[in-house]
Enzyme design. Structure first.
Site, PDB file in Angstrom:
ATOM      1  CG  ASP A 167      -2.361  -0.164   0.884  1.00 34.29           C
ATOM      2  OD1 ASP A 167      -2.628  -0.464  -0.290  1.00 34.29           O
ATOM      3  OD2 ASP A 167      -3.214  -0.009   1.780  1.00 34.29           O
ATOM      4  CB  CYS A 178     -18.152 -14.365  -9.869  1.00 36.29           C
ATOM      5  SG  CYS A 178     -17.150 -13.438  -8.681  1.00 36.29           S
ATOM      6  CB  CYS A 205     -22.558 -15.837  -7.248  1.00 35.41           C
ATOM      7  SG  CYS A 205     -22.592 -15.152  -5.584  1.00 35.41           S
ATOM      8  CB  CYS A 264     -20.801  -9.246  -3.204  1.00 36.33           C
ATOM      9  SG  CYS A 264     -20.562  -9.439  -4.975  1.00 36.33           S
ATOM     10  CB  CYS A 303     -23.739  -3.665  -1.227  1.00 32.00           C
ATOM     11  SG  CYS A 303     -23.026  -2.040  -0.885  1.00 32.00           S
ATOM     12  CB  CYS A 318     -17.914   1.809  -0.516  1.00 32.89           C
ATOM     13  SG  CYS A 318     -17.125   0.523   0.455  1.00 32.89           S
ATOM     14  CB  CYS A 344     -18.486  -2.141   5.334  1.00 30.98           C
ATOM     15  SG  CYS A 344     -19.856  -3.150   4.725  1.00 30.98           S
ATOM     16  CB  CYS A 356     -19.336  -7.109  -0.500  1.00 27.99           C
ATOM     17  SG  CYS A 356     -17.893  -6.083  -0.205  1.00 27.99           S
ATOM     18  CB  CYS A 404     -17.870 -13.750  -0.870  1.00 28.56           C
ATOM     19  SG  CYS A 404     -17.094 -14.551  -2.279  1.00 28.56           S
TER      20      CYS A 404
HETATM   21  S1  SF4 Z   1     -20.417 -12.948  -3.551  1.00 28.12           S
HETATM   22 FE1  SF4 Z   1     -18.355 -13.624  -4.148  1.00 28.12          FE
HETATM   23  S2  SF4 Z   1     -18.697 -15.243  -5.692  1.00 28.12           S
HETATM   24 FE2  SF4 Z   1     -20.612 -14.098  -5.464  1.00 28.12          FE
HETATM   25  S3  SF4 Z   1     -20.483 -12.553  -7.087  1.00 28.12           S
HETATM   26 FE3  SF4 Z   1     -19.737 -11.613  -5.218  1.00 28.12          FE
HETATM   27  S4  SF4 Z   1     -17.532 -11.885  -5.309  1.00 28.12           S
HETATM   28 FE4  SF4 Z   1     -18.413 -13.320  -6.788  1.00 28.12          FE
HETATM   29  S1  SF4 Z   2     -17.634  -2.846   1.864  1.00 28.81           S
HETATM   30 FE1  SF4 Z   2     -19.820  -2.769   2.467  1.00 28.81          FE
HETATM   31  S2  SF4 Z   2     -20.582  -0.854   1.650  1.00 28.81           S
HETATM   32 FE2  SF4 Z   2     -18.635  -1.276   0.614  1.00 28.81          FE
HETATM   33  S3  SF4 Z   2     -19.200  -2.358  -1.220  1.00 28.81           S
HETATM   34 FE3  SF4 Z   2     -18.816  -3.932   0.303  1.00 28.81          FE
HETATM   35  S4  SF4 Z   2     -20.825  -4.322   1.225  1.00 28.81           S
HETATM   36 FE4  SF4 Z   2     -20.983  -2.400   0.115  1.00 28.81          FE
END
Ligand code: SF4
Ligand code: SF4
Length: 365
Positions: A140, A194, A197, A200, A204, A220, A247, A250, A254
């Site tokens: 980073d 993915c 699916c 995520c 969100c 976000c 957060c 997501c 997964c």
């Molecule tokens: S939850 Fe994971 S596997 Fe499903 S679409 Fe999102 S990143 Fe891909």
């Molecule tokens: S970190 Fe939280 S707010 Fe940001 S994209 Fe993922 S689920 Fe959404």
């Protein structure tokens, strides 16, 4: 470069706390550059001006190190407990409005310091095995598109949640890179898993995904609670819930994170103060306590005022959703008592919290 030297590199990396590594050329393809620029032009990076500042270097990682031939990309897990129900325990924390939710990666020591040291040690040990080369380590710390490079060298694929996913390690890990002035054999890319699916994107809380693989950071919660220096926009405050630093939703949803690995480096073991902290207790911290308790923690970088701003929002959400009237009275009192001591920005969030400024006020309150 003999194959057995790659084996040595892998062995050294594992000894130093890395789970997996891949190797690729220090090159970013045109499609990636174009996608990055489109996101920038659409404003999806918000106030993260540093992304724009170093754009030429980001687009040409070979320029980050003289005669750069290869990049080693490394995965270092940070999860402290990967027992089968780890995700459901995290979801439970998000349901308790009297608790603060701190992103899993931020509960232990600051990865910048820990990983930088380990990555340097690895580069040094590897150099002493294969002979002289120069290197630059990035954690980073350099303008580098780390997910793109990790994907290119087969450490995983960029998921629809925009994070790097690995079939055997999920996404609960940090990435680090070593740029070298020697050429190493590249490791092959892997396919995207993915499939159909979209979990995520659906989960969100702020609907921050513009489309699969594209995140509007301005929506976000990680951006809003960590990167954003000014007021949190009204429209997101009630959606933030009890998340005061980052957060994970997501990632928690997964399916590949069923395979997330536990840390190898114990530096990432969570501090008791940040595992499942009581919101009101955190609100009571004065600045000296914040500074002392966040020593060596990535949380320190947001500073005391942003910390209070985030807690004030979470307390406002507790006022809306908590069932216990006595508890709510404690929250109101704590917010009111601290109001004269906080900055103007924090005060605006406290006033919002006290008025339970969210749209759906609990009628039973
Ligand atoms: S939850 Fe994971 S596997 Fe499903 S679409 Fe999102 S990143 Fe891909
Ligand atoms: S970190 Fe939280 S707010 Fe940001 S994209 Fe993922 S689920 Fe959404």
């Amino acid at each position: 470069m003999e194959p057995n030297q790659v084996t040595v590199l892998n062995e050294l990396a594992f000894e130093m706390g890395f789970l997996l590594l891949g190797i690729t050329k220090a090159h970013i393809d045109d499609a990636t550059i174009s996608k990055f620029k489109k996101c920038r032009d659409a404003g999806y990076f918000g106030d993260m001006g540093y992304l724009e500042k170093n754009l030429p270097l980001r687009m040409a990682p070979a320029d980050l190190h003289s005669n750069c031939g290869s990049v080693i990309s490394l995965i270092c897990p940070y999860l402290s407990d990967n027992s089968t129900d780890w995700m459901s325990r995290e979801w439970s924390k998000l349901q308790d409005s009297s608790q603060a939710y701190i992103s899993v990666y931020a509960r232990g020591m600051d990865y910048h310091k820990v990983l930088r040291k380990k990555t340097k040690e690895l580069a040094k040990a590897f150099a002493s095995t294969v002979g002289a080369f120069t290197y630059r380590v990035a954690v980073d710390s350099a303008p580098i598109l780390e997910v793109e490079l990790a994907e290119k060298c087969g450490l995983g694929w960029r998921g629809k949640n925009t994070l790097l996913l690995n079939k055997s390690a999920g996404s609960m890990f940090f990435l680090a890179e070593i740029l070298l002035d020697i050429h190493l054999p590249s490791t092959p890319k892997v396919m995207n898993h993915c499939g159909t699916c979209q979990a995520c994107m659906t989960i969100c809380p702020t609907q921050a995904f513009v489309s699969p693989y594209i995140l509007d950071a301005r929506r976000c919660i990680s951006y809003l609670t960590i990167e954003l220096a000014s007021d949190i926009p009204m429209e997101f405050r009630h959606l933030i819930g009890n998340r005061i630093f980052g957060c994970d939703d997501c990632q928690l949803i997964c399916p590949w994170n069923k395979f997330a690995k536990k840390y190898i480096l114990t530096d990432f073991s969570p501090s008791k103060a940040f595992e499942s902290p009581d919101l009101l207790a955190l609100w009571e911290w004065d600045e000296a306590t914040f500074t002392a308790r966040t020593q060596c923690s990535p949380i320190r970088r947001i500073g005391y005022q942003r910390w209070l701003r985030n807690i004030a929002v979470a307390l406002g959400n507790a006022l809306r959703t908590h069932k216990n009237k006595v508890y709510k009275n404690h929250v109101k009192l704590a917010l009111t008592q601290k109001l004269p001591q906080v900055s103007e920005m924090v005060a605006r969030h406290v006033v919002w919290a006290l008025s339970s400024g969210a749209p759906d006020i609990d009628p039973l309150a």
